[in-house]
Design an enzyme around this catalytic site. Structure first.
Site, mmCIF file in Angstrom:
data_model
loop_
_atom_site.group_PDB
_atom_site.id
_atom_site.type_symbol
_atom_site.label_atom_id
_atom_site.label_comp_id
_atom_site.label_asym_id
_atom_site.label_seq_id
_atom_site.Cartn_x
_atom_site.Cartn_y
_atom_site.Cartn_z
ATOM 1 N N LYS A 54 0.846 -1.209 0.000
ATOM 2 C CA LYS A 54 0.000 0.000 0.000
ATOM 3 C C LYS A 54 0.874 1.249 0.000
ATOM 4 C CE LYS A 54 -3.945 -2.256 2.132
ATOM 5 N NZ LYS A 54 -4.888 -2.449 3.228
ATOM 6 N N GLN A 98 -4.769 -1.275 9.282
ATOM 7 C CA GLN A 98 -4.765 -2.620 8.719
ATOM 8 C C GLN A 98 -5.458 -3.593 9.678
ATOM 9 O OE1 GLN A 98 -3.808 -3.240 5.661
ATOM 10 N NE2 GLN A 98 -4.154 -5.437 5.762
ATOM 11 N N ASP A 121 -11.226 3.062 3.797
ATOM 12 C CA ASP A 121 -11.675 1.668 3.778
ATOM 13 C C ASP A 121 -13.202 1.568 3.668
ATOM 14 O OD1 ASP A 121 -9.757 -0.403 3.867
ATOM 15 O OD2 ASP A 121 -9.265 0.062 5.954
#
Ligand SMILES: Nc1nc2c(c(=O)[nH]1)N[C@@H](CN(C=O)c1ccc(C(=O)N[C@@H](CCC(=O)O)C(=O)O)cc1)CN2
Length: 300
Positions: A54, A98, A121
């Protein structure tokens, strides 16, 4: 029938080059450099690989990348304090923690601490609600990636029967919303569903997101269906040598490819789209935070 392989890696590369173009435009026309903060807690090897990818891909498209690596025993309060600092930082347009986080940390508290305006997200209740009613904002990364692949493969999805296997907040539920928005007839199946094979046999589109290696069998697939395999399962591969492993999806790929018209492989299918869509969402949030309309080629 031998299915066409849907190349998610190539699609994601192309998407990232379009994203780099949008970053250039934001910089040149508005003086905005989108910034993405990625937070990892602990040393889970798979999470570390994903977070490194990422950060690398964020920098490659010209955005600012901020990586925060926290020890596994950090307190929940300290993690929340970092999130509040990132919420207040004007250089940060996207925040991602994460998952999974260590067991002593409540993931719901983490999610609720993230400013919805920076929630790339699409995990916060506010953004989940926006997706449901079709308001602009970030869209869950993996389902957005699946949707882009399906639209590219099939054109209009209208009237098609989609069967989603799995009802997680990460994939199954947002996938249902997105496919409904595209006028599919959607069935969500899960671990308690009866006659799962018979239900899957009715599907024009199968989205397998159940987390069980090769659970979906070839003879469950209707001839000509499109199969999107979200599963990423590491299984023993003694044929490669002692102690070796390989990745498989939730679908028995070889058998399903005999029935389907098109299928995503694992690896190289949905996985690469997840990170590309994270970058797409960062363009979306950077645009909205600055009062600009997000580019419509990057969202649902
Ligand atoms: N905060 C989040 N946490 C997690 C998410 C998420 O979207 N947000 N998703 C998953 C992990 N994930 C991204 O974080 C992810 C998983 C897999 C891939 C990928 O490209 N997979 C490759 C294979 C990689 C390998 O060799 O192991 C592929 O399928 O080709 C990207 C991202 C959980 N946590």
């Amino acid at each position: 029938m031998t299915a066409k392989i849907i190349d998610g890696k190539a699609f994601a590369e192309n998407l990232r080059s379009r994203i780099a173009g949008h970053v250039e435009r934001l910089k040149a026309e508005h003086g905005i450099t989108p910034g993405l903060a990625v937070v990892i807690v602990g040393e889970d090897p798979a999470s570390q690989v994903y977070v490194s990818s990422k950060a690398k891909q964020t920098a490659e498209v010209g955005m600012n990348s901020y990586k925060h690596e926290l020890p596994a025993d950090i307190s929940e309060a300290d993690l929340l304090a970092l999130i509040h600092r990132l919420n207040a930082d004007p250089a940060v347009h996207g925040i991602l923690v994460q998952m999974p986080v260590p067991r002593h940390i409540d993931p719901n508290k983490v999610i609720e601490a993230i400013d919805p305006a920076k929630d790339v997200d699409c995990f916060t209740p506010a953004n989940v609600g926006k997706v449901q009613i079709g308001l602009p904002g970030p869209v869950s990364c993996t389902p957005l990636g699946c949707l882009m692949l399906l639209r590219d493969e099939l054109g209009s999805l209208e009237g098609r029967h989609a069967v989603i296997i799995g009802r997680s907040n990460l994939v199954g539920k947002p996938m249902m919303q997105l496919l409904l928005r595209d006028n599919c007839t959607v069935t969500v199946a899960h671990s308690r569903t009866r006659n799962l094979a018979d239900i899957v046999r009715q599907a024009d589109i199968v989205v397998a997101a159940v987390g069980r290696p090769q659970m979906v069998k070839g003879d469950w697939i209707k001839p000509g269906a499109t199969v999107i395999d979200v599963g990423i399962n590491r299984v023993p591969a003694p044929e490669k040598g002692e102690g070796k492993t390989r990745l498989v999806g939730d679908v028995d790929y070889a058998a399903a490819a005999e029935q389907a018209a098109a299928i995503t492989p694992v690896p190289g299918g949905v996985g690469p789209m997840t990170i590309a869509c994270l970058l797409a969402n960062t363009i979306t949030t950077a645009s909205l935070i600055n009062g600009l309309t997000p580019p419509d080629d990057l969202t649902a």
